[in-house]
Write an enzyme that holds these catalytic residues in place. Structure first.
Site, PDB file in Angstrom:
ATOM      1  N   ASP A 198      -2.208   0.964   7.635  1.00 53.28           N
ATOM      2  CA  ASP A 198      -1.436   0.568   6.565  1.00 53.28           C
ATOM      3  C   ASP A 198      -1.184  -1.128   6.315  1.00 53.28           C
ATOM      4  O   ASP A 198      -0.961  -1.176   5.012  1.00 53.28           O
ATOM      5  CB  ASP A 198      -0.017   1.489   6.716  1.00 53.28           C
ATOM      6  CG  ASP A 198      -0.512   2.754   7.011  1.00 53.28           C
ATOM      7  OD1 ASP A 198      -0.901   3.520   5.752  1.00 53.28           O
ATOM      8  OD2 ASP A 198      -0.030   3.487   7.672  1.00 53.28           O
ATOM      9  N   ASP A 214       0.758  -1.175  -0.016  1.00 51.80           N
ATOM     10  CA  ASP A 214       0.026  -0.190   0.189  1.00 51.80           C
ATOM     11  C   ASP A 214       1.267   1.186   0.188  1.00 51.80           C
ATOM     12  O   ASP A 214       1.450   1.448   0.877  1.00 51.80           O
ATOM     13  CB  ASP A 214      -0.956  -0.072   1.206  1.00 51.80           C
ATOM     14  CG  ASP A 214      -1.976   1.168   1.265  1.00 51.80           C
ATOM     15  OD1 ASP A 214      -2.308   1.668   0.229  1.00 51.80           O
ATOM     16  OD2 ASP A 214      -1.924   1.650   2.431  1.00 51.80           O
ATOM     17  N   GLU A 225      -1.306  -1.809  -4.893  1.00 47.69           N
ATOM     18  CA  GLU A 225      -2.543  -0.854  -5.028  1.00 47.69           C
ATOM     19  C   GLU A 225      -2.511  -0.046  -6.081  1.00 47.69           C
ATOM     20  O   GLU A 225      -1.426   1.001  -6.169  1.00 47.69           O
ATOM     21  CB  GLU A 225      -3.213  -0.236  -3.743  1.00 47.69           C
ATOM     22  CG  GLU A 225      -4.370   0.364  -3.697  1.00 47.69           C
ATOM     23  CD  GLU A 225      -4.965   0.790  -2.529  1.00 47.69           C
ATOM     24  OE1 GLU A 225      -5.538   2.071  -2.374  1.00 47.69           O
ATOM     25  OE2 GLU A 225      -4.652   0.174  -1.246  1.00 47.69           O
TER      26      GLU A 225
END
Length: 182
Positions: A139, A7, A67
């Site tokens: 996260d 991420d 992502e």
């Protein structure tokens, strides 16, 4: 299959590593790379690059999932996030990992069942799916969710890619409107 999920973020980049054996998922590692805000942009990107390289060396993943960023209302923020994502991509490429990309909507849908899930729902489902003792940080949970998404979607994508290649090679068979036609 060992999957490294990422991420990306310029301030905080989450990472998560899982092992997937069919429907069975096993937690390997996760964490957050916290980038000191006092550094210059190039130094911040190097922190992300170096740390993700180290994570890849330490955990030896087979594949990576990242992502995809969405367009933000602030173009400058989107550009900075894109640069952090670029540093992550470079670390993965340098580690010779195939990279698969998923939108936040795809990731949430794969993990929670709805693309509009709240961060807390993602954290709770990641904790449940990986049988974790506690809730991972936001996260780390997002990165683990990205890895879980690939564990579910990746094998099907690979089968479709192989099928598409064999169909193109035959010269006669085609796919039209989602159906095989000769």
């Amino acid at each position: 299959m060992r999957v490294l999920g990422i991420d990306p973020g310029l301030r905080r980049t989450g990472f998560g590593v899982i092992d997937a054996d069919g429907p069975r998922l096993r937690y390997v590692a996760s964490g957050t790379i916290v980038v000191p805000p006092a550094l210059t942009l190039s130094e911040r990107l190097k922190v992300i690059l170096d740390n993700l390289r180290q994570v890849a060396r330490d955990t030896q993943p087979d594949v990576a999932a990242l992502e995809i960023i969405f367009l933000n209302t602030n173009p400058a923020s989107t550009l900075l996030l894109g640069q952090a994502r670029g540093a992550a991509l470079c670390a993965l490429a340098d580690s010779s990992l195939a990279v698969h990309e998923y939108t936040a909507l795809q990731i949430k849908k794969a993990v929670v069942g709805t693309g509009r899930a709240a961060k807390e729902q993602v954290q709770m489902m990641v904790q449940h799916l990986l049988a974790l003792d506690g809730s991972p940080s936001s996260d780390s949970a997002d990165a683990l969710a990205c890895a879980i998404c690939h564990a579910h979607a990746g094998p099907m994508q690979e089968k479709l890619e192989r099928l598409g290649t064999s169909l193109r090679m035959s010269g006669k068979t085609r796919i039209r409107n989602g159906r095989l036609v000769g």
